[in-house]
Design a protein around this motif. Structure first.
Motif, PDB file in Angstrom:
ATOM      1  N   VAL A  78       9.940  13.569  -1.847  1.00 31.27           N
ATOM      2  CA  VAL A  78       8.565  14.040  -1.638  1.00 31.27           C
ATOM      3  C   VAL A  78       8.448  15.529  -1.938  1.00 31.27           C
ATOM      4  O   VAL A  78       7.554  15.965  -2.690  1.00 31.27           O
ATOM      5  CB  VAL A  78       8.102  13.727  -0.200  1.00 31.27           C
ATOM      6  N   LEU A  79       9.337  16.339  -1.374  1.00 29.82           N
ATOM      7  CA  LEU A  79       9.225  17.790  -1.566  1.00 29.82           C
ATOM      8  C   LEU A  79       9.575  18.194  -2.996  1.00 29.82           C
ATOM      9  O   LEU A  79       8.925  19.069  -3.586  1.00 29.82           O
ATOM     10  CB  LEU A  79      10.125  18.527  -0.570  1.00 29.82           C
ATOM     11  N   PHE A  80      10.575  17.548  -3.584  1.00 29.68           N
ATOM     12  CA  PHE A  80      10.947  17.854  -4.964  1.00 29.68           C
ATOM     13  C   PHE A  80       9.787  17.535  -5.909  1.00 29.68           C
ATOM     14  O   PHE A  80       9.434  18.343  -6.782  1.00 29.68           O
ATOM     15  CB  PHE A  80      12.187  17.060  -5.368  1.00 29.68           C
ATOM     16  N   ASP A  81       9.197  16.366  -5.745  1.00 30.57           N
ATOM     17  CA  ASP A  81       8.076  15.974  -6.604  1.00 30.57           C
ATOM     18  C   ASP A  81       6.916  16.958  -6.458  1.00 30.57           C
ATOM     19  O   ASP A  81       6.293  17.354  -7.455  1.00 30.57           O
ATOM     20  CB  ASP A  81       7.622  14.560  -6.250  1.00 30.57           C
ATOM     21  N   TYR A  82       6.636  17.361  -5.225  1.00 31.50           N
ATOM     22  CA  TYR A  82       5.510  18.273  -5.011  1.00 31.50           C
ATOM     23  C   TYR A  82       5.783  19.637  -5.638  1.00 31.50           C
ATOM     24  O   TYR A  82       4.926  20.167  -6.371  1.00 31.50           O
ATOM     25  CB  TYR A  82       5.225  18.433  -3.517  1.00 31.50           C
ATOM     26  N   GLN A  92      -2.432  10.072  -0.596  1.00 34.90           N
ATOM     27  CA  GLN A  92      -2.422   9.111  -1.686  1.00 34.90           C
ATOM     28  C   GLN A  92      -1.112   9.143  -2.457  1.00 34.90           C
ATOM     29  O   GLN A  92      -0.578   8.106  -2.849  1.00 34.90           O
ATOM     30  CB  GLN A  92      -3.598   9.381  -2.634  1.00 34.90           C
ATOM     31  N   ARG A  93      -0.598  10.350  -2.676  1.00 36.10           N
ATOM     32  CA  ARG A  93       0.612  10.487  -3.474  1.00 36.10           C
ATOM     33  C   ARG A  93       1.866  10.133  -2.688  1.00 36.10           C
ATOM     34  O   ARG A  93       2.777   9.485  -3.211  1.00 36.10           O
ATOM     35  CB  ARG A  93       0.720  11.930  -3.998  1.00 36.10           C
ATOM     36  N   TYR A  94       1.913  10.552  -1.410  1.00 33.79           N
ATOM     37  CA  TYR A  94       3.175  10.466  -0.673  1.00 33.79           C
ATOM     38  C   TYR A  94       3.129   9.575   0.569  1.00 33.79           C
ATOM     39  O   TYR A  94       4.152   9.397   1.233  1.00 33.79           O
ATOM     40  CB  TYR A  94       3.626  11.868  -0.263  1.00 33.79           C
ATOM     41  N   GLY A  95       1.975   9.002   0.884  1.00 32.12           N
ATOM     42  CA  GLY A  95       1.844   8.214   2.108  1.00 32.12           C
ATOM     43  C   GLY A  95       2.844   7.077   2.214  1.00 32.12           C
ATOM     44  O   GLY A  95       3.405   6.821   3.284  1.00 32.12           O
ATOM     45  N   ALA A  96       3.100   6.389   1.098  1.00 33.20           N
ATOM     46  CA  ALA A  96       4.032   5.257   1.120  1.00 33.20           C
ATOM     47  C   ALA A  96       5.453   5.715   1.426  1.00 33.20           C
ATOM     48  O   ALA A  96       6.181   5.075   2.202  1.00 33.20           O
ATOM     49  CB  ALA A  96       3.997   4.519  -0.219  1.00 33.20           C
ATOM     50  N   LEU A  97       5.864   6.847   0.837  1.00 30.89           N
ATOM     51  CA  LEU A  97       7.215   7.355   1.066  1.00 30.89           C
ATOM     52  C   LEU A  97       7.376   7.885   2.491  1.00 30.89           C
ATOM     53  O   LEU A  97       8.431   7.712   3.111  1.00 30.89           O
ATOM     54  CB  LEU A  97       7.546   8.458   0.060  1.00 30.89           C
ATOM     55  N   PRO A 151       2.105  -0.325  -4.881  1.00 29.49           N
ATOM     56  CA  PRO A 151       2.593   1.058  -4.914  1.00 29.49           C
ATOM     57  C   PRO A 151       2.247   1.781  -6.221  1.00 29.49           C
ATOM     58  O   PRO A 151       2.334   1.207  -7.314  1.00 29.49           O
ATOM     59  CB  PRO A 151       4.112   0.891  -4.782  1.00 29.49           C
ATOM     60  N   GLN A 152       1.865   3.052  -6.080  1.00 27.15           N
ATOM     61  CA  GLN A 152       1.674   3.896  -7.262  1.00 27.15           C
ATOM     62  C   GLN A 152       3.004   4.206  -7.919  1.00 27.15           C
ATOM     63  O   GLN A 152       3.105   4.300  -9.141  1.00 27.15           O
ATOM     64  CB  GLN A 152       0.986   5.209  -6.863  1.00 27.15           C
ATOM     65  N   LEU A 153       4.036   4.383  -7.087  1.00 30.49           N
ATOM     66  CA  LEU A 153       5.348   4.757  -7.614  1.00 30.49           C
ATOM     67  C   LEU A 153       6.061   3.535  -8.176  1.00 30.49           C
ATOM     68  O   LEU A 153       6.240   2.524  -7.476  1.00 30.49           O
ATOM     69  CB  LEU A 153       6.196   5.406  -6.517  1.00 30.49           C
ATOM     70  N   ALA A 154       6.472   3.643  -9.416  1.00 31.21           N
ATOM     71  CA  ALA A 154       7.148   2.516 -10.080  1.00 31.21           C
ATOM     72  C   ALA A 154       8.432   2.133  -9.360  1.00 31.21           C
ATOM     73  O   ALA A 154       8.810   0.961  -9.313  1.00 31.21           O
ATOM     74  CB  ALA A 154       7.434   2.878 -11.539  1.00 31.21           C
ATOM     75  N   GLY A 155       9.113   3.124  -8.778  1.00 30.42           N
ATOM     76  CA  GLY A 155      10.366   2.852  -8.077  1.00 30.42           C
ATOM     77  C   GLY A 155      10.173   1.985  -6.852  1.00 30.42           C
ATOM     78  O   GLY A 155      10.966   1.071  -6.586  1.00 30.42           O
ATOM     79  N   LEU A 156       9.125   2.252  -6.089  1.00 26.98           N
ATOM     80  CA  LEU A 156       8.850   1.436  -4.911  1.00 26.98           C
ATOM     81  C   LEU A 156       8.452   0.018  -5.313  1.00 26.98           C
ATOM     82  O   LEU A 156       8.809  -0.956  -4.648  1.00 26.98           O
ATOM     83  CB  LEU A 156       7.739   2.077  -4.082  1.00 26.98           C
ATOM     84  N   LYS A 157       7.725  -0.098  -6.402  1.00 23.48           N
ATOM     85  CA  LYS A 157       7.329  -1.425  -6.886  1.00 23.48           C
ATOM     86  C   LYS A 157       8.575  -2.231  -7.282  1.00 23.48           C
ATOM     87  O   LYS A 157       8.689  -3.422  -6.938  1.00 23.48           O
ATOM     88  CB  LYS A 157       6.388  -1.283  -8.081  1.00 23.48           C
ATOM     89  N   ALA A 158       9.497  -1.588  -7.959  1.00 22.32           N
ATOM     90  CA  ALA A 158      10.727  -2.275  -8.369  1.00 22.32           C
ATOM     91  C   ALA A 158      11.581  -2.654  -7.163  1.00 22.32           C
ATOM     92  O   ALA A 158      12.199  -3.725  -7.127  1.00 22.32           O
ATOM     93  CB  ALA A 158      11.523  -1.377  -9.322  1.00 22.32           C
ATOM     94  N   LEU A 174      12.136   8.742  -8.010  1.00 21.81           N
ATOM     95  CA  LEU A 174      11.526   9.789  -8.843  1.00 21.81           C
ATOM     96  C   LEU A 174      11.140   9.278 -10.232  1.00 21.81           C
ATOM     97  O   LEU A 174      10.427   9.955 -10.969  1.00 21.81           O
ATOM     98  CB  LEU A 174      12.477  10.976  -8.990  1.00 21.81           C
ATOM     99  N   CYS A 175      11.593   8.085 -10.582  1.00 20.08           N
ATOM    100  CA  CYS A 175      11.377   7.554 -11.931  1.00 20.08           C
ATOM    101  C   CYS A 175       9.969   6.970 -12.072  1.00 20.08           C
ATOM    102  O   CYS A 175       9.463   6.299 -11.168  1.00 20.08           O
ATOM    103  CB  CYS A 175      12.415   6.473 -12.223  1.00 20.08           C
ATOM    104  N   ASP A 176       9.332   7.217 -13.211  1.00 18.93           N
ATOM    105  CA  ASP A 176       8.004   6.639 -13.456  1.00 18.93           C
ATOM    106  C   ASP A 176       7.999   5.652 -14.619  1.00 18.93           C
ATOM    107  O   ASP A 176       6.954   5.204 -15.067  1.00 18.93           O
ATOM    108  CB  ASP A 176       6.967   7.739 -13.698  1.00 18.93           C
ATOM    109  N   ASP A 177       9.201   5.296 -15.112  1.00 12.90           N
ATOM    110  CA  ASP A 177       9.332   4.329 -16.196  1.00 12.90           C
ATOM    111  C   ASP A 177       9.654   2.962 -15.589  1.00 12.90           C
ATOM    112  O   ASP A 177      10.745   2.760 -15.039  1.00 12.90           O
ATOM    113  CB  ASP A 177      10.458   4.761 -17.141  1.00 12.90           C
ATOM    114  N   PRO A 178       8.738   1.991 -15.663  1.00  9.65           N
ATOM    115  CA  PRO A 178       8.960   0.685 -15.022  1.00  9.65           C
ATOM    116  C   PRO A 178      10.245  -0.004 -15.469  1.00  9.65           C
ATOM    117  O   PRO A 178      10.934  -0.625 -14.649  1.00  9.65           O
ATOM    118  CB  PRO A 178       7.728  -0.124 -15.433  1.00  9.65           C
ATOM    119  N   GLY A 179      10.569   0.115 -16.765  1.00 16.80           N
ATOM    120  CA  GLY A 179      11.794  -0.520 -17.260  1.00 16.80           C
ATOM    121  C   GLY A 179      13.040   0.078 -16.638  1.00 16.80           C
ATOM    122  O   GLY A 179      13.949  -0.638 -16.198  1.00 16.80           O
TER     123      GLY A 179
END
Length: 666
Positions: free
Chosen positions: A95-99, A215-220, A250-257, A298-303
């Motif tokens: 969260v802090l790194f992304d921000y 919105q950005r970090y609530g899930a984490l 989830p907005q974050l691809a990592g959480l979705k995966a 931290l990844c935003d690439d679904p693959g």
């Protein structure tokens, strides 16, 4: 399986009526709120879906932290986030790194090596970061006791901001800012996770703008909060409700995966986070590959996320396998040395047990024995241990009493970690046992907290729906537990190939109880038995129809006095360890010995010790006497007791007069 005291609070009907009137809720919800301590004036606010977070600027030193970070951003100074390797620490870093990265900051992060560095700031890491050009270290989920380490950073020209949520001890580090809700001067809600502290810091950096950060970090933040077993009340309840909604898509691809590999398809709950998502992230830490989890989040690439999630899934399977092996080894030792469970603090030592799983195994063994438990892994001349306790016995105080034997240690009342030299293990075990005997006349016992005594008619689809307003359920806000008394079993039905059982109750009314924790062969009750049950109440859709679902948490013979059983067990354990006891109450008659032996012989399959007692207690045999009888039968070779009780083949009659145990009790 252990005996626990069923605790049922008294109800206040006037308070229930007042809550019902002010909150406009169902009677069952009002009763639940009342016994859980909610005041009528607060009930409506509690049940309303309002976003309510305390002003972040109320946190001590947060303005100093904001000012220093803004200077670092303006001057392009290198910042390093110093994290921890559990879920709270990992989400805090992410969260802090992304921000800070989104603000254009020059920022990296550092997670200490679990095996070689351990938890928190350390001199070697600080030296390394200073040499790499870091000008500002921001700790997350650690740092509150790092007085010497922060002083080292200061001497090297590196500023430190501490953000933490752990209890303060003595002097605070001489950091630019120490942002911690546990500081005495903070009057707000204190029991928040490290990632929530980071979230508040971000909102403060955003000058109080809450919505974008949510919105950005609530899930984490929700993930870290639930994983760190924070009580789901106050701000934690709020962030968990919001986070669970965000985790649905989830907005974050990592959480979705991560959700996909965990195979979560139904509506997500806090329980899913605690038992499905969090363990997968924790597995990377336990196997010392934390970077996998950070890369995923931290990844935003679904693959790429899908591949990383699969790697984490494999690590989690590996963790489970290692955990099973260590747990089996400890259980095997218990079978070979059953006297170990008579100790107040059982200590189990093994060569090369993976130190990443010994904490989980300690928790499982503690739950089985209903006692504090320590697991120690030996590596050369050093022994590294982890312990878990029961409510009411402080393991950290126990370690303080033997601190001179330890290389290092830390933790809190119910969970500890420690390192000592192998040569000190025998003294460590002996002195811990002495401490436990001196610290408590009787060791604390497990409790099963029941919310309400109810009638079968109180359990309906409508009421099951009504209590959902109290969700999310979890630590500090458990799923409501209801007590049903005097239930007559009409039928015992095997479901799902014998994996679990359904009890059909015919009196005092008809209802079905699902026992997911019990296989058919483990069911100690028979048709016609009268039982009490602690249950949860839910509902689901079956072929388009709403259906009541009542799940059993615990069963007992009707009216069993658990407190008396535990007093009797304590007397037995005192006898076994040479302490004072009432021998008259422990010495069984020939008839009582015969009764227990007959019950064992009548079983088609092996029962564990407590399961067998549930069958024997209807004949009036006290628990302590029952345990003595098992020891006598084992001494005479009639049975084998190693977790379960088995009949041994015998070719000659046994004489009770040959029992040294009975002679000692005479």
């Amino acid at each position: 399986m252990t005996i626990k005291v069923w605790e049922i609070p008294a109800e206040d009907s006037e308070k229930v009526d007042a809550i019902k009137e002010q909150a406009g809720c169902s009677t069952l919800v009002a009763r639940l709120l009342a016994v859980r301590g909610c005041q009528p004036s607060m009930a409506a606010e509690l049940l309303a879906d309002k976003v309510a977070f305390a002003d972040p600027f109320l946190l001590p030193d947060i303005e100093l932290a904001v000012a220093r970070i803004k200077v670092a951003l303006a001057n392009n100074e290198r910042m390093t986030i110093f994290g921890d390797y559990d879920v709270d620490g990992i989400t805090s870093v992410v969260v802090l790194f992304d921000y800070l990265r989104s603000c254009g900051g020059i920022v990296d992060y550092y997670i200490p090596d679990r095996k070689s560095e351990g938890y928190g700031l350390n001199f070697g890491a600080i030296d390394k970061l200073a040499n790499a050009g870091t000008k500002l270290i921001i700790t997350v989920d650690n740092g509150i006791v790092a007085v010497d380490e922060v002083a080292r950073a200061n001497n090297l020209g590196v500023d430190v901001i501490v953000t933490d949520h752990h209890t303060t001890r003595g002097d605070l580090p001489a950091a630019i800012a120490v942002v911690n809700p546990m500081r005495e001067e903070y009057a707000g809600f204190k029991k928040i996770a490290g990632v929530m502290v980071v979230f508040k810091l971000i909102v403060a950096l955003e000058e109080g703008r809450l919505s974008p950060a949510l919105q950005r970090y609530g899930a984490l933040v929700c993930l870290g909060t639930v994983a760190d077993a924070m009580p789901l009340v106050d701000e934690n309840r709020c962030i968990t409700k919001i986070g669970l909604a965000l985790l649905e898509n989830p907005q974050l691809a990592g959480l979705k995966a991560l959700k996909e590999v965990a195979r979560i398809q139904a509506k997500l709950t806090a329980k899913d986070i605690a038992f499905l998502l969090a363990p997968r992230i924790n597995a990377t830490a336990r196997l010392n590959v934390t970077q996998l989890a950070i890369d995923l989040l931290l990844c935003d690439d679904p693959g790429k996320c899908a591949k990383l999630a699969e790697e984490i899934e494999e690590k989690n399977k590996q963790r489970k396998k290692i955990e099973r092996e260590v747990f089996a080894a400890v259980c095997g030792y218990l079978q070979q040395h059953p006297e170990e469970q008579d100790r107040r603090i059982p200590v189990f030592v093994g060569d090369g047990w993976h130190d990443g799983v010994i904490g989980i195994v300690a928790a499982r063994i503690s739950a089985v024995l209903d006692k504090p438990c320590l697991i120690i892994s030996v590596d050369g001349n050093l022994a590294k241990g982890s312990g878990r306790s029961v409510e009411g016995f402080s393991l950290i105080d126990a370690l303080v009493s033997v601190g001179d034997l330890l290389v290092k240690y830390g933790g809190h009342k119910v969970a500890v970690g420690f390192t000592l030299e192998l040569a000190n293990v025998p003294d460590f075990r002996r002195r811990l046992e002495v401490y436990a005997q001196e610290a408590a006349a009787v060791m604390p016992v497990g409790k099963l907290c029941v919310d309400l005594l109810v009638n079968i008619s109180d359990l309906s689809v409508g009421n099951a729906k009504s209590i959902e307003v109290l969700a999310p359920f979890g630590e500090g806000n458990p799923v409501p537990h209801f007590l049903l008394q005097g239930l007559k079993i009409h039928q015992i039905v095997s479901l799902c190939g014998g994996k679990y059982v359904k009890l059909q109750i015919c009196e005092p009314a008809i209802i079905s109880l699902l026992c997911f924790h019990m296989r058919v062969q483990e069911c100690v009750f028979v048709v016609g038995d009268i039982v009490d049950a602690v249950v949860t109440c839910g509902w689901d859709l079956y072929e388009g129809n709403e259906q009541l679902t009542v799940k059993v948490v615990a069963l007992r013979p009707n009216g069993l006095d658990e407190a008396e059983c535990l007093r009797s067990r304590a007397d037995y354990e005192s006898f076994k360890t040479g302490g004072p006891c009432n021998k008259t109450k422990l010495c069984p008659s020939k008839q009582e010995i015969t009764t227990v032996y007959r019950c064992i012989r009548q079983q088609d399959n092996c029962l564990d010790v407590l399961g067998l007692f549930m069958k024997v207690c209807k004949f009036g045999v006290p628990y302590g006497k029952f345990l003595v009888v098992l020891d006598v039968l084992s001494e005479l070779g009639l049975v084998s007791v190693s977790g379960s009780v088995k009949i041994n083949p015998v070719t000659e009659k046994k004489d009770l007069a040959a029992s040294a145990i009975l002679r000692a009790l005479a």
